[in-house]
Design a protein around this motif. Sequence first.
Motif, PDB file in Angstrom:
ATOM      1  N   ASN A  34       0.823  -1.202   0.000  1.00  0.00           N
ATOM      2  CA  ASN A  34       0.000   0.000   0.000  1.00  0.00           C
ATOM      3  C   ASN A  34       0.861   1.257   0.000  1.00  0.00           C
ATOM      4  O   ASN A  34       1.976   1.265   0.528  1.00  0.00           O
ATOM      5  N   LEU A  46      -5.216   6.258   2.721  1.00  0.00           N
ATOM      6  CA  LEU A  46      -4.775   5.269   1.749  1.00  0.00           C
ATOM      7  C   LEU A  46      -4.888   5.860   0.356  1.00  0.00           C
ATOM      8  O   LEU A  46      -5.941   6.358  -0.032  1.00  0.00           O
ATOM      9  N   SER A  49      -3.332   0.634  -3.523  1.00  0.00           N
ATOM     10  CA  SER A  49      -2.936  -0.688  -3.068  1.00  0.00           C
ATOM     11  C   SER A  49      -2.734  -1.586  -4.268  1.00  0.00           C
ATOM     12  O   SER A  49      -3.328  -1.368  -5.331  1.00  0.00           O
TER      13      SER A  49
END
Length: 115
Positions: A34, A46, A49
């Motif tokens: 990630n 985030l 990924s």
Amino acid sequence: VMLVESGGGLVQPGGSLRLSCTASGFTFSAYAMNWYRRAPGKERELVASITTTGRSTYYEDSVKGRSTISRDNAQNTVYLQINSLKPEDTAVYYCNVQVSSVRYWGQGTQVTVSS
């Protein structure tokens, strides 16, 4: 486990960067990887990924369509290419992996988008 990011810097709006994260201390090819980022005054989020083989990827909405996450399992390295950079992409970018329920982080690489 060690994760070492590189490739950040100062870029003008509209420019591109490729971030790299070299991993060691675990079987790199067996784990999803990630990229996160933390912008000034914001929570870490985030960004992208990638699965073990690279066949499946995820992108956060704000970078979707102008970013590519990839990996080279032979080199134990994961990359994040971001194009059409915007000032709001300014952040510290971190590489991340979860191994045996423990989340590991690199030291981060600063990306600053400014004219």
